[in-house]
Design a protein around this motif. Structure first.
Motif, PDB file in Angstrom:
ATOM      1  N   LEU A  97     -19.959 -54.140 -20.670  1.00  0.00           N
ATOM      2  CA  LEU A  97     -19.843 -55.469 -21.250  1.00  0.00           C
ATOM      3  C   LEU A  97     -18.876 -55.497 -22.434  1.00  0.00           C
ATOM      4  N   LEU A  98     -18.706 -54.326 -23.065  1.00  0.00           N
ATOM      5  CA  LEU A  98     -17.838 -54.261 -24.237  1.00  0.00           C
ATOM      6  C   LEU A  98     -16.369 -54.118 -23.872  1.00  0.00           C
ATOM      7  N   GLN A  99     -16.082 -53.855 -22.605  1.00  0.00           N
ATOM      8  CA  GLN A  99     -14.687 -53.770 -22.191  1.00  0.00           C
ATOM      9  C   GLN A  99     -14.032 -55.148 -22.217  1.00  0.00           C
ATOM     10  N   GLY A 100     -12.775 -55.165 -22.505  1.00  0.00           N
ATOM     11  CA  GLY A 100     -12.069 -56.435 -22.537  1.00  0.00           C
ATOM     12  C   GLY A 100     -12.375 -57.230 -23.804  1.00  0.00           C
ATOM     13  N   GLU A 101     -12.000 -58.505 -23.777  1.00  0.00           N
ATOM     14  CA  GLU A 101     -12.177 -59.354 -24.956  1.00  0.00           C
ATOM     15  C   GLU A 101     -12.915 -60.645 -24.634  1.00  0.00           C
ATOM     16  N   SER A 102     -13.469 -60.745 -23.441  1.00  0.00           N
ATOM     17  CA  SER A 102     -14.203 -61.956 -23.086  1.00  0.00           C
ATOM     18  C   SER A 102     -15.467 -62.071 -23.928  1.00  0.00           C
ATOM     19  N   LYS A 103     -15.814 -63.299 -24.258  1.00  0.00           N
ATOM     20  CA  LYS A 103     -16.967 -63.539 -25.122  1.00  0.00           C
ATOM     21  C   LYS A 103     -18.256 -63.240 -24.372  1.00  0.00           C
ATOM     22  N   LEU A 104     -19.169 -62.552 -25.060  1.00  0.00           N
ATOM     23  CA  LEU A 104     -20.442 -62.203 -24.453  1.00  0.00           C
ATOM     24  C   LEU A 104     -21.436 -63.339 -24.605  1.00  0.00           C
ATOM     25  N   SER A 105     -22.270 -63.503 -23.592  1.00  0.00           N
ATOM     26  CA  SER A 105     -23.350 -64.479 -23.698  1.00  0.00           C
ATOM     27  C   SER A 105     -24.406 -63.952 -24.664  1.00  0.00           C
ATOM     28  N   GLU A 106     -25.323 -64.829 -25.017  1.00  0.00           N
ATOM     29  CA  GLU A 106     -26.383 -64.416 -25.946  1.00  0.00           C
ATOM     30  C   GLU A 106     -27.221 -63.292 -25.364  1.00  0.00           C
ATOM     31  N   GLU A 107     -27.510 -63.373 -24.063  1.00  0.00           N
ATOM     32  CA  GLU A 107     -28.305 -62.324 -23.413  1.00  0.00           C
ATOM     33  C   GLU A 107     -27.537 -61.011 -23.357  1.00  0.00           C
ATOM     34  N   GLU A 108     -26.226 -61.077 -23.033  1.00  0.00           N
ATOM     35  CA  GLU A 108     -25.415 -59.860 -22.965  1.00  0.00           C
ATOM     36  C   GLU A 108     -25.287 -59.212 -24.336  1.00  0.00           C
ATOM     37  N   ALA A 109     -25.088 -60.031 -25.375  1.00  0.00           N
ATOM     38  CA  ALA A 109     -24.989 -59.487 -26.732  1.00  0.00           C
ATOM     39  C   ALA A 109     -26.283 -58.807 -27.147  1.00  0.00           C
ATOM     40  N   LYS A 110     -27.413 -59.365 -26.711  1.00  0.00           N
ATOM     41  CA  LYS A 110     -28.712 -58.765 -27.046  1.00  0.00           C
ATOM     42  C   LYS A 110     -28.866 -57.414 -26.355  1.00  0.00           C
ATOM     43  N   ARG A 111     -28.416 -57.318 -25.109  1.00  0.00           N
ATOM     44  CA  ARG A 111     -28.506 -56.035 -24.390  1.00  0.00           C
ATOM     45  C   ARG A 111     -27.686 -54.970 -25.108  1.00  0.00           C
TER      46      ARG A 111
END
Length: 349
Positions: A148-162
């Motif tokens: 999920l940390l690859q690239g520069e696309s914005k993470l969703s709230e759930e992805e950021a929590k993971r």
């Protein structure tokens, strides 16, 4: 080894042998199979091949409530030590290092498919200088989170929590816009190497006990031999065919059971099989024929005999094929069934 025992009992015998302390692993190796008539070098080949195969596929013993205990996890070509603390406390990776070094010293197969990053650190390199790939991470859930940390696309709230939960678990700082790339690299290195530092130290200790460590640190050329890439032992048909001593008809030999035409037909079926087989099938054929996947320095012998199915005398590197085959299709069915037994038997059907 006692072939009459269960797979679990045979694996325990292997573990007991390599758990012994203060062994001079470079001493001459003599193996004997109880319950089998096999003798000579073929037994040693079978023993060493079994050791390396168990390191890759796992031991049939119940450690930590598992039917098969795997010391290495991950994809083909990206194997890393298991993160199980129970295996570390049992010094299983010291034993694995002894197996790897012992097999190498006696000309046996080597453990292929290790992660290049792991091999780099195992031989004294630092984690920061290791080239770690996402494929090196054996835990798929962790791999997905780190990706999920690859690239520069914005993470969703759930992805950021993971991502944040995993960072907290590994004592890493919070995710921010400035440290995203840094955090990706730190988490990946920890997932592949940081969690198995004790396992790496034990592997190194096992190699040191076999006297292989001095060779590996002084000369870089044996490293690729001790840790070959997956598929490095693939054979091409032309190389294998050159190693074969084909049967011939001796008119003065009264023991000839088959005519020249029969010997030519059977030899032609084998040649056709070799020329049209996949690398994996050729590998299994060599293991069935010789006892391991390494081509011998001497030639491989072929005999046409009376019988029901192809058999192999691995001690003498001789393949015996019955002379009753009248077509290639029936020969191919039988030879595939026979070489498919190379991982479960001593190469005999």
């Amino acid at each position: 080894m006692d072939t009459r025992e269960t797979p679990a009992e045979q694996d325990m015998a292997l573990l007991s042998f390599y758990k012994r302390p203060n062994v001079e692993w470079a001493r001459p190796l003599h193996c004997r199979l109880e319950g089998d008539v096999a003798i000579g070098k073929g037994v040693t080949r079978f023993f060493l091949s079994t050791c390396i195969e168990k390191l890759k596929s796992g031991f049939c013993i119940n450690f930590a409530n598992t039917d098969v205990t795997r010391l290495f996890d991950g994809e083909t070509g990206h194997l890393v030590p298991s993160a199980s603390h129970f295996l570390v406390e049992s010094d299983m990776f010291v034993m694995a290092g002894r197996m790897m070094g012992h097999s190498f010293l006696h000309g046996g197969p080597c453990l292929s498919g290790l992660s290049p990053a792991l091999a780099h650190v195992l031989l004294g390199g630092g984690p920061k200088t290791a080239t770690v790939a996402l494929e090196d991470c054996p835990d798929l859930d962790i791999r997905v989170t780190i990706r999920l940390l690859q690239g520069e696309s914005k993470l969703s709230e759930e992805e950021a929590k993971r991502v944040q939960d995993l960072a907290y678990a590994w004592d890493l700082p919070c995710l921010s816009n400035n440290n995203r790339r840094w955090l990706f690299e730190k988490m990946l290195i920890h997932a592949v190497i940081g969690r198995v530092t004790r396992q790496i130290k034990q592997l190194r200790r096992g190699l040191q006990e076999t006297q292989m460590w001095t060779v590996l640190t002084k000369r870089p050329d044996p490293v690729a031999l001790l840790f070959p890439k997956e598929g490095a032992v693939d054979y091409c048909p032309e190389v294998l065919l050159k190693h074969i001593t084909w049967p011939h008809h001796d008119e003065e030999d009264d023991d000839n059971d088959f005519s020249v035409d029969t010997m030519c037909h059977v030899s032609g079926y084998l040649r056709q099989f070799i020329e049209n087989s996949s690398p994996n099938e050729l590998r299994d054929l060599v293991i069935f024929w010789t006892g391991w996947e390494i081509l011998p320095r001497t030639n491989l012998s072929l005999e046409v005999v009376k019988g029901s199915f192809p058999t192999a005398s691995t001690c003498y590197e001789t393949l015996r094929i019955p002379g009753h085959y009248k077509d290639y299709a029936s020969f191919k069915i039988d030879i595939l069934a026979c070489i498919g037994s190379c991982q479960t038997g001593f190469g005999l059907i």
